[in-house]
Each structure stands twice: as C-alpha cells, then as structure tokens.
Design a protein around this motif. Structure first.
Motif, PDB file in Angstrom:
ATOM      1  N   LYS A 575      11.482   9.426  16.080  1.00 42.20           N
ATOM      2  CA  LYS A 575      12.601   9.665  16.995  1.00 42.20           C
ATOM      3  C   LYS A 575      13.601   8.522  16.922  1.00 42.20           C
ATOM      4  N   ASN A 576      13.109   7.307  16.718  1.00 37.90           N
ATOM      5  CA  ASN A 576      13.972   6.129  16.574  1.00 37.90           C
ATOM      6  C   ASN A 576      14.443   5.927  15.146  1.00 37.90           C
ATOM      7  N   ASN A 577      14.198   6.917  14.285  1.00 42.65           N
ATOM      8  CA  ASN A 577      14.646   6.901  12.892  1.00 42.65           C
ATOM      9  C   ASN A 577      14.035   5.749  12.108  1.00 42.65           C
ATOM     10  N   ARG A 578      12.786   5.412  12.441  1.00 35.19           N
ATOM     11  CA  ARG A 578      12.072   4.424  11.646  1.00 35.19           C
ATOM     12  C   ARG A 578      11.615   5.065  10.344  1.00 35.19           C
ATOM     13  N   SER A 579      11.187   4.231   9.434  1.00 34.99           N
ATOM     14  CA  SER A 579      10.783   4.755   8.134  1.00 34.99           C
ATOM     15  C   SER A 579       9.411   5.422   8.226  1.00 34.99           C
ATOM     16  N   LEU A 580       9.149   6.279   7.249  1.00 34.58           N
ATOM     17  CA  LEU A 580       7.854   6.953   7.201  1.00 34.58           C
ATOM     18  C   LEU A 580       6.737   5.946   6.979  1.00 34.58           C
ATOM     19  N   TYR A 581       7.040   4.874   6.257  1.00 34.54           N
ATOM     20  CA  TYR A 581       6.055   3.823   6.017  1.00 34.54           C
ATOM     21  C   TYR A 581       5.594   3.202   7.327  1.00 34.54           C
ATOM     22  N   SER A 582       6.560   2.939   8.219  1.00 27.95           N
ATOM     23  CA  SER A 582       6.208   2.342   9.508  1.00 27.95           C
ATOM     24  C   SER A 582       5.556   3.357  10.426  1.00 27.95           C
ATOM     25  N   ALA A 583       6.083   4.586  10.432  1.00 28.94           N
ATOM     26  CA  ALA A 583       5.554   5.600  11.346  1.00 28.94           C
ATOM     27  C   ALA A 583       4.124   5.993  10.998  1.00 28.94           C
ATOM     28  N   MET A 584       3.810   6.042   9.705  1.00 32.28           N
ATOM     29  CA  MET A 584       2.476   6.462   9.265  1.00 32.28           C
ATOM     30  C   MET A 584       1.512   5.291   9.090  1.00 32.28           C
ATOM     31  N   ARG A 585       1.993   4.067   9.391  1.00 34.15           N
ATOM     32  CA  ARG A 585       1.143   2.876   9.285  1.00 34.15           C
ATOM     33  C   ARG A 585       0.506   2.769   7.896  1.00 34.15           C
ATOM     34  N   LEU A 586       1.328   2.984   6.880  1.00 32.08           N
ATOM     35  CA  LEU A 586       0.807   2.951   5.518  1.00 32.08           C
ATOM     36  C   LEU A 586       0.508   1.531   5.047  1.00 32.08           C
ATOM     37  N   ASP A 587       1.006   0.532   5.787  1.00 34.76           N
ATOM     38  CA  ASP A 587       0.735  -0.845   5.386  1.00 34.76           C
ATOM     39  C   ASP A 587      -0.751  -1.180   5.526  1.00 34.76           C
ATOM     40  N   LYS A 588      -1.469  -0.442   6.372  1.00 37.56           N
ATOM     41  CA  LYS A 588      -2.898  -0.691   6.544  1.00 37.56           C
ATOM     42  C   LYS A 588      -3.762   0.161   5.617  1.00 37.56           C
ATOM     43  N   VAL A 589      -3.122   1.032   4.849  1.00 44.80           N
ATOM     44  CA  VAL A 589      -3.885   1.957   4.012  1.00 44.80           C
ATOM     45  C   VAL A 589      -3.714   1.640   2.532  1.00 44.80           C
ATOM     46  N   PHE A 590      -2.469   1.478   2.093  1.00 39.33           N
ATOM     47  CA  PHE A 590      -2.187   1.248   0.682  1.00 39.33           C
ATOM     48  C   PHE A 590      -1.942  -0.234   0.451  1.00 39.33           C
ATOM     49  N   ASN A 591      -2.797  -0.854  -0.341  1.00 39.39           N
ATOM     50  CA  ASN A 591      -2.679  -2.270  -0.663  1.00 39.39           C
ATOM     51  C   ASN A 591      -2.179  -2.381  -2.099  1.00 39.39           C
ATOM     52  N   VAL A 592      -0.872  -2.591  -2.224  1.00 37.82           N
ATOM     53  CA  VAL A 592      -0.284  -2.691  -3.559  1.00 37.82           C
ATOM     54  C   VAL A 592      -0.206  -4.137  -4.028  1.00 37.82           C
ATOM     55  N   THR A 593      -0.792  -5.046  -3.265  1.00 34.61           N
ATOM     56  CA  THR A 593      -0.758  -6.454  -3.665  1.00 34.61           C
ATOM     57  C   THR A 593      -1.453  -6.662  -5.009  1.00 34.61           C
ATOM     58  N   THR A 594      -2.499  -5.892  -5.249  1.00 34.33           N
ATOM     59  CA  THR A 594      -3.213  -6.042  -6.527  1.00 34.33           C
ATOM     60  C   THR A 594      -2.356  -5.569  -7.698  1.00 34.33           C
ATOM     61  N   LEU A 595      -1.415  -4.656  -7.418  1.00 28.25           N
ATOM     62  CA  LEU A 595      -0.544  -4.160  -8.486  1.00 28.25           C
ATOM     63  C   LEU A 595       0.668  -5.047  -8.690  1.00 28.25           C
ATOM     64  N   LEU A 596       1.191  -5.529  -7.603  1.00 29.15           N
ATOM     65  CA  LEU A 596       2.394  -6.359  -7.678  1.00 29.15           C
ATOM     66  C   LEU A 596       2.183  -7.565  -6.788  1.00 29.15           C
ATOM     67  N   ASN A 597       1.415  -8.501  -7.281  1.00 31.28           N
ATOM     68  CA  ASN A 597       1.030  -9.663  -6.485  1.00 31.28           C
ATOM     69  C   ASN A 597       1.969 -10.814  -6.821  1.00 31.28           C
ATOM     70  N   SER A 598       3.009 -10.973  -6.008  1.00 28.09           N
ATOM     71  CA  SER A 598       3.969 -12.045  -6.290  1.00 28.09           C
ATOM     72  C   SER A 598       3.352 -13.425  -6.093  1.00 28.09           C
ATOM     73  N   SER A 599       2.235 -13.510  -5.365  1.00 27.10           N
ATOM     74  CA  SER A 599       1.616 -14.822  -5.184  1.00 27.10           C
ATOM     75  C   SER A 599       1.143 -15.379  -6.522  1.00 27.10           C
ATOM     76  N   LEU A 600       0.750 -14.466  -7.438  1.00 26.83           N
ATOM     77  CA  LEU A 600       0.356 -14.941  -8.771  1.00 26.83           C
ATOM     78  C   LEU A 600       1.528 -15.594  -9.475  1.00 26.83           C
ATOM     79  N   TYR A 601       2.699 -14.942  -9.371  1.00 24.34           N
ATOM     80  CA  TYR A 601       3.881 -15.515  -9.998  1.00 24.34           C
ATOM     81  C   TYR A 601       4.299 -16.796  -9.287  1.00 24.34           C
ATOM     82  N   THR A 602       4.128 -16.811  -7.972  1.00 23.50           N
ATOM     83  CA  THR A 602       4.468 -18.025  -7.229  1.00 23.50           C
ATOM     84  C   THR A 602       3.594 -19.189  -7.667  1.00 23.50           C
ATOM     85  N   LYS A 603       2.310 -18.919  -7.853  1.00 19.35           N
ATOM     86  CA  LYS A 603       1.412 -19.971  -8.327  1.00 19.35           C
ATOM     87  C   LYS A 603       1.787 -20.417  -9.728  1.00 19.35           C
TER      88      LYS A 603
END
Length: 877
Positions: A575-603
């Motif tokens: 209703k507040n026009n938030r993104s589907l990512y936020s509304a579906m709480r996909l941050d707790k389900v899909f962990n793409v850090t293993t695919l695109l882990n910028s911490s490796l590049y930072t190190k």
C-alpha cells in the motif's frame, strides 16, 4: 507452477546485486567520509489504478444501511470465534457436536447472530403467515364478513375517518415509494458500476504488465550503475598521486614547511646582511667626506680667530679693559668650533662584507628551492610506487564488472517475467471474453430486480390512483348507495392493491430475508473487518492454516513459518508502494552473498594496499652545502662590529655649536669693540662662519644625499645589530629543525603513509559500499514496487463490498421497507375502500321530525339502529 515462477522471479531480482553484505561484513567504524556518488533515480513505472471509490449521493443510502446493520448487529467482530471455526474447519463441530467446547462455540455463534436470527425468524413468519392471512381474508370476505358486506353504516365522523384514512394511506404509500426508489437506485447502481469494475480490472492487469515490464529495466539500471562506482574508483586510482600523495604531503608539511621556511628566512637574512653592510660602507664614506671638509674649514676659522685674538690690540697695553674682556670671552669659546659627529673615527666593515660575500657564493636560496621541489614531488613518488597496485585494482574492477554482468544472465529473469506477462495477457483475454456473459447475467439480474420493484410499483399505482379517484369523485351529498363511478373505481382499485399486496408481499419478503442474511453477514464479517484490519488479524493468526506453520505465507512460500511475514505487513508495505523485496522479506530467504560477495573484493583491495611500502627517503630537504653556508654565515664576524659607536655618532649633531648663533653672538661682541682693524678682522671671521654654515652645515642637514646616508647608516646598523644578536644559536636552531624534518621524512614517514593509505583505501572501498547500499535501498524502496498487488486487494474490496454488497444491502433495505409497510397499506386500503365503493344497502331513518328524539329511551334499538334499504333504481344506473 505459479509459486515456482514467483520464486524464480524473486531470485532473479536479488541476484543482480549484493544485498546482505551488512549481515556478514559490518561497516568499520570511524571511517573517513568518502565522496558522495550520484546514481540517479531508478526508472519507475506509471501505475494507473486508483483504488478508491466514492459512491456519491447513493452513499447516504449506504450509510443508512450500515447504521441499520449496526442496530441489528452491534457486537464487535468475533475474531476468536472465527479463528476457532477456521482452525476446526467445521469438522469437529459437526461430528462431535455434544462436546462442551463445541456447544459453547455454537452458543457464541448464535449469540453473535442473534440480531440476524431474529430478523430472519420475523421474515419467515411474514412469508408463512401473510399468504395464510390473505387466504383466510379472501374466504372471510366471500362470506360477506371482514368488510365483504356491501353495507356501510353512517356515522357523524365519517368524513373525518375518510380523510384520516386517506392521509395515512397516502403517507404509507409515500414511504413505500421511497423504499422502491431506494431499491431501484441500488439496482441501477450495481449495473452502472459494472463498467467501473471493468475499468478497475483492466487497469490492475495493465499495472501488473507495467510491473513485469519495468522490473527488468530497473534491474538493468542497477547493474549499469556499477559503472558509476567503477569509473569513480578508476578516477581516484588515476589520481592516486594528488589524492594519496597529496594527503601525505599535507601531513608531513606541518613539520617540513616550517623547517624549510626557517632556512629560507635565514637565506633572506644573509642577503639583507650583505645589503646592510654595503649600505654602511657607502654611507660611512659619504659622511666621512662631508665631515672632513667641515672639520678642515672650522680648523681654518678657529686658527684665524686665534691669531686675531693674539693681536696687541686685543690683549696689549693699547687695548682697553672692555676689549680685553671681549677678546678673552671669544678666545674661550673657540673650543666649540668643532665637528660633533666624527665618522672618520668609526672602523669600516669591509672584512665582514667580504666574509658575507664569500658565504653568498653558495646560492642557499637555490638549494632551498631544490628541497621544496623534492618535497613537493611527494605525489609523484607515491604515484610511481603505487603503479602496480593501481594496475591490480583496475584488473579487480574489471573482474567485478564481469561477475555482475554475468549474474544477470545466469538466471532467466527476463524469460520468467516474459512468461508472467504472457500469463497476465492470457488472463486479461479470458476476463474480457467473459464480459458478455457477465453483462448477460447482470441483465437478467436487473430484469429480476426490476420485476420485484414493478410489483411494488403496481401496488403503489393502485393506491395512488385509488386515492386520486376517491378524492376527485367524492360527493358529500351522495349516500353510500349513490356514490359515483369515479369514487367506486377508487375503492375497487384499493381492493385490487390489497389483493396484489397479498400476492407479492411474501415473495418480496422472501427475497429480502435471503439477501439480508447473505449481504448483512458479508458486510459484518468481511467488509467491515477489512476496513478495520481485523480481518488481517484473523488471517495472520498463528497456525491457522496449518498447525505446523506459525505464519502461513512464509510457511507456504519459503517453508519457514517463523519468518516475520504477515498478510497485514505485506498489504501495508505494498500500500505504501514499497518494493516486493521488502514486502516479501526476501532478504531473509535468498542469500546472494555467496554469489556476489563484495567482501572478498574488499579484502583483495585491502591486501593490495597493505602491501604498499611508500619510501620517501629520496627527499632531501637541505644539502650539505646549504648547511655549511649557514655555519659560515654565523662566522662572518658581524657580531664583532661596534654597533654602539656607530649609533652614538649617528645620533650626534653636525657641529658642537650652532654656527649661525655663534656668528651672531661673535658679531654682537665685535660691535662692542672700538672701530679699528681688530673689529674689522673679527667681522670678517663672522662672515666666514656664516658662509661655512650656509655652504656646508645646512647641506649636511638638509640635502638628501647626506640625510639618506645618515638614515641608511642608522637603519643598516640597527638591522645588522638585530641579525647579529644570538646569530650562532639561531642558526643552530634552524639546522636542528631541518634535521628533525629530514629525520621525519626518512624514518617516520612510513607511519604517516600507512595512515593516509588506510584513509585512501577506505575511500575506494567506500565507493563499493555506497553502490551496494544504494542497491539495497533501491531494492527495498523502489525496484519492483508492489503497489499493483495492494491495488488488486483494494479492487476486490471495492468490487465485492462497495459495488456488490452495498448495492445488495441497499436493495433489500428498500424492498424490506416496502414489504413491511404493505401491511399497514392493506389495512388502510380495506378500511378506506368502504368510503369509496358504492354500497348495496345503506342505513335509512324515519322522519326525524315526528320522532321525539329526546324521549327515546336508551334501550329502544328499533329507532337507534334503522333498517337497511336497497338503493333507488335509476334508469341511468
């Protein structure tokens, strides 16, 4: 299949950027603020659906119906009851009805539905009893009872009764008219809102297509904006000298610049010392020459005066006492005719000047400029030493760019969204194909509802025509058996209305009861709780759908029911026009850090910069020749100059006595002497003194050459005195300062370089963090805004509640009002028909004048109730 496709769509949305880096790599504290990057605005789709409905004037009727339903059902929404029934799925209640808890549950449901049940019972009684009453009424009238006898007794208040019954029937008919108009308005509103429903459905499907079409564009934009961070990093790497080396230069400059400035000031002091010594030498020569001439002329005058005063006329026997006294006074004042400032006695400074010139053969300023140039070349040295790191970082940027681009191709986001778009198009096509059938069904519904309204309108037509005929055909002089045709027609119409009322009213009440139970319960159990969000609380009840699921959406979608994702949260976020990512709480389900882990590049970047060892030992601030020049300057002997003697002579006057005053006084003394050779000779000396004053003394006091020489000599001596003051210690301090700065660069610059390199590294890494944070924020707030999904829910609510249920409830509310007021209409019509219809018999009285009314006893019924007679027979009847 749709669940798999939706999961694939969500997965594709997330694999385009790294969103959960903060969960695995906390941001370091106390970082220096990096440059702010501008990634622009994520392109947004234009959603057309305006999920809002304003009913207009008919809204007043809707509010009346809502108020009536509140009176019927004032109890709050039975959340616990609904939850228990939903969890039980009605099975246990039906199979194990005798259990106490089920009995309690049933009693709670009955208590909640008390108002509806009472109304339903009354409606059923109406449906059952009214046809029976009508049947018995007809049979009773056929037996000339219940008003079926065509005879009317005359009463004195007959006209009053007639008027009252007419008024009441007219008022009742008006109320029934209002009810049928209300029902007809609801019927028409439902049909007219069908087009609005089509527009809402069409706009919702178009918004879903926009959502599916814009999401890949937004993902591509997020990926493309990596170039902004990349090119900014490349720019900083290309300018590593000015950025990193410049910062190192600034930090070291706090110590180096004061040291070099001290040497530079000492070099300036050397040049000033040379100029001062030269000025002293030249000024001394000028002043010595001028004072020599004056000394010579004063010696001549003094010698001449001395010879004159030794003349016998001044001190011999021939001289008088006055002359002798004057001569003796003049002779005693001759000691004043001397030069006061005798510069010839001052020693020259040629030795010191020669020593300073020898020191200045070494160009200390040039040596200092070399030191400045060497120190200012720090950015260039840093750039040369960072070349390998820059090249490695460039390669790493290309690797990251390739990985980000490849991630968008690994998962079929575009194909999934294309399938979703095709599904929407297919659904829209099927819905549009069903529109003719819906229109036909609505037409049949409209015909049925209009037919019900026409039943009431037919009864109203009989009532209003009857009232009109009865009123227009009324003759106050006519007896019940002599009433006219118009009045009789009115009575007949009234009875026709009564007959149709008995025929139609129970049908109307049956429709009203059925629609009341359906529409009223839907309004109280669905629509009203939706507006108060109590319905969401029911849907979000833990373990409602599945005993093992705490929350059914994450349990069904992700097999993780403990995830804090509820229907209300999802609806509110969309209703507040938030993104589907936020509304579906996909941050707790899909962990793409293993695919695109910028911490490796930072190190990796950190390793590159940690391996850098910046060496600034090639910087030489002051060469040995410069240091020797400073030491030689301290040994030039300028401290040995007798500055007190110079300043003492400079501050003296030209002569010991003012020659002009002395000449005037000598002339005055000469005038006291007797005239003669002595007086003449003394006056000649007076004129000589005046000439010396005007030709030598005044020019020495006023001519720029001598004034400037004296001033220059004064200033130069004072400058030399200041310079020579504690000169060895000053030079020692300058050398210590430059040595300390050189030691800082050669030995301790590594610490400064490490600090500034860390800041520079954090700036570079900060660009990546800004990009990742921007991607995370964009995915949370802007990308795939799920407003269409909340619009679908709102549209369903508008169509179901505002269009259908409100119109349905208003329809039964109007018809119910009609059905209820048909009862008083029947009663009033039956009674009023007696006053409109022509009777077969009437009351006939004997001659009133022959009957002594006052003497008639109360029990004389023969004269109190007259006999009936048949109406007269007329040819025209």
């Amino acid at each position: 299949m749709w669940k798999t496709g939706l999961l694939l769509l969500f997965w594709g949305l997330l694999t385009s950027s790294e969103l959960q880096q903060e969960a695995t790599e906390p941001e370091p504290r106390n970082q220096p603020p990096s440059g702010k990057l501008d990634f622009g605005y994520v392109p947004q789709g234009d959603y057309k659906t305006l999920a809002y409905y304003e009913p207009g004037v008919i809204g007043i009727l809707f509010h009346m119906v809502h108020a009536f339903l509140y009176v019927v059902q004032p109890n709050p929404f039975p959340e616990d009851l609904v939850v228990k029934v939903a969890k039980d799925k009605f099975g246990a209640i039906q199979s194990e009805y005798q259990k106490p808890e089920n009995i309690v549950l049933t009693l709670q449901a009955i208590y909640y539905e008390t108002g509806f049940m009472v109304c339903a019972v009354l409606g059923l009684l109406f449906i059952v009893l009214l046809p029976l009453v009508g049947l018995f009424f007809c049979l009773c009238r056929c037996c000339e009872n219940c008003g079926g006898e065509m005879h009317q007794r005359q009463r004195k208040n007959a006209d009053c009764q007639r008027g009252l019954l007419t008024t009441l029937l007219f008022a009742t008919s008006l109320i029934i008219t209002a009810g049928v108009l209300c029902a007809y308005a609801a019927n028409q509103n439902l049909s007219s809102q069908l087009e609005g429903m089509k527009r809402l459905v069409s706009s919702n499907l178009e918004d879903l297509q926009t959502f599916a079409n814009e999401t890949p564009t937004q993902i591509d934009y997020l990926i493309a904006q990596y170039a902004t961070a990349k090119y900014t990093v490349i720019s900083d790497l290309d300018n590593v000298g000015p950025l990193l080396g410049g910062n190192i230069h600034v930090e070291l400059g706090t110590e180096v610049h004061p040291a070099l400035d001290g040497v530079l000031r000492m070099a300036g002091a050397m040049r000033e010392t040379k100029e001062a010594l030269e000025n002293v030498s030249v000024s001394l020569e000028v002043l010595q020459e001028a004072t020599g001439k004056l000394h010579f002329n004063l010696s001549l005058v003094r010698s001449s005066l001395n010879r004159t005063l030794n003349d016998p006329g001044c001190s011999g026997e021939d001289s008088d006492a006055t002359t002798t006294q004057l001569c003796r006074s003049i002779h005693s004042s001759l000691a004043q005719l001397h030069v006061s400032a005798n510069f010839t006695r001052l020693p020259d400074v040629n030795n010191q000047l020669e020593s300073v010139n020898q020191v200045l053969k070494t160009d200390l300023s040039d040596i200092i400029q070399k030191g400045f140039s060497s120190f200012n070349d720090t950015p260039g040295m840093v750039s040369d030493q960072m070349r390998d790191v820059v090249e490695g970082a460039r390669g790493l940027l290309d690797v990251i760019s390739t990985n980000i681009s490849s991630f968008s191709k690994v998962f079929p986001v575009h194909s999934s969204l294309a399938n979703f778009t095709n599904f929407i198009i297919h659904t829209q096509s099927k819905i549009e194909d069903s529109y003719p059938e819906i229109d036909q069904i609505d037409f049949y519904r409209w015909i049925c509802c209009t037919g019900l309204c026409c039943m009431v309108v037919l009864i109203l037509a009989f009532n209003f025509l009857a009232i009109l005929c009865g009123t227009m055909g009324y003759d106050k002089h006519a007896s019940p058996t002599t009433r006219g045709c118009v009045s009789n027609t009115g009575g007949t119409l009234l009875m026709a209305g009564v007959g149709f009322s008995f025929l139609f009213s129970w049908i109307l009440m049956g429709v009203v009861t059925a629609t009341f139970l359906v529409g009223g319960n839907v309004e109280k159990l669905v629509c009203e709780p939706f507006h108060t969000k109590e319905l969401f609380k029911v849907l979000d009840t833990p373990h409602l759908v599945n005993p093992e699921w705490r929350n059914f959406i994450p349990g069904y979608m992700y097999n993780d029911s403990d995830l804090d994702l509820t229907v209300e949260n999802f609806y509110s976020n969309c209703k507040n026009n938030r993104s589907l990512y936020s509304a579906m709480r996909l941050d707790k389900v899909f962990n793409v850090t293993t695919l695109l882990n910028s911490s490796l590049y930072t190190k990796e970047v950190a390793k590159m910069f940690d391996s850098v060892k910046i060496d600034l030992r090639g910087i030489v601030l002051l060469e040995s020749e410069g240091k020797q020049s400073l030491i030689d300057f301290s040994e030039t002997g300028i401290a040995e100059i007798n500055y007190a003697a110079y300043l003492a002579e400079v501050n003296k006057g030209v002569t010991l006595v003012d020659l002009l005053s002395y000449a005037n006084e000598l002339e005055a003394q000469t005038d006291l002497m007797p005239k003669g050779p002595l007086q003449t000779s003394l006056k000649g000396h007076t004129n000589s003194l005046r000439q010396i004053h005007s030709q030598l003394v005044i020019p020495m006091e006023q001519a720029m050459k001598y004034v400037r020489a004296r001033s220059t000599l004064n200033q130069s001596i004072r400058l030399l005195e200041r310079t020579a003051s504690d000169l060895p210690n000053k030079i020692t301090d300058v050398l210590k300062t430059i040595e300390a700065a050189q030691y800082l660069i050669s030995q301790n610059a590594t610490h400064v370089a490490i600090q500034e390199t860390e800041k520079y590294k954090q700036t570079i890494v900060g660009y990546f963090r800004q990009y990742i944070e921007w991607v995370r924020t964009s995915l949370t707030m802007e990308v795939a805004a799920c407003k269409p999904f909340s619009n679908i829910v709102d549209t369903v609510e508008i169509v179901a509640c505002s269009f259908l249920v409100d119109s349905l409830n208003t329809f039964w509310f109007g018809l119910g009002c009609c059905a209820l007021f048909l009862l008083p209409s029947i009663i009033l019509s039956v009674k009023l028909a007696k006053f409109y219809r022509r009777m077969d018999t009437e009351d006939v009285y004997d001659d009133i004048e022959t009957i002594p009314m006052k003497t008639i006893p109360a029990y004389d019924t023969m004269t109190r109730f007259p006999r009936a007679s048949a109406p007269p027979r007329h040819i025209d009847w």
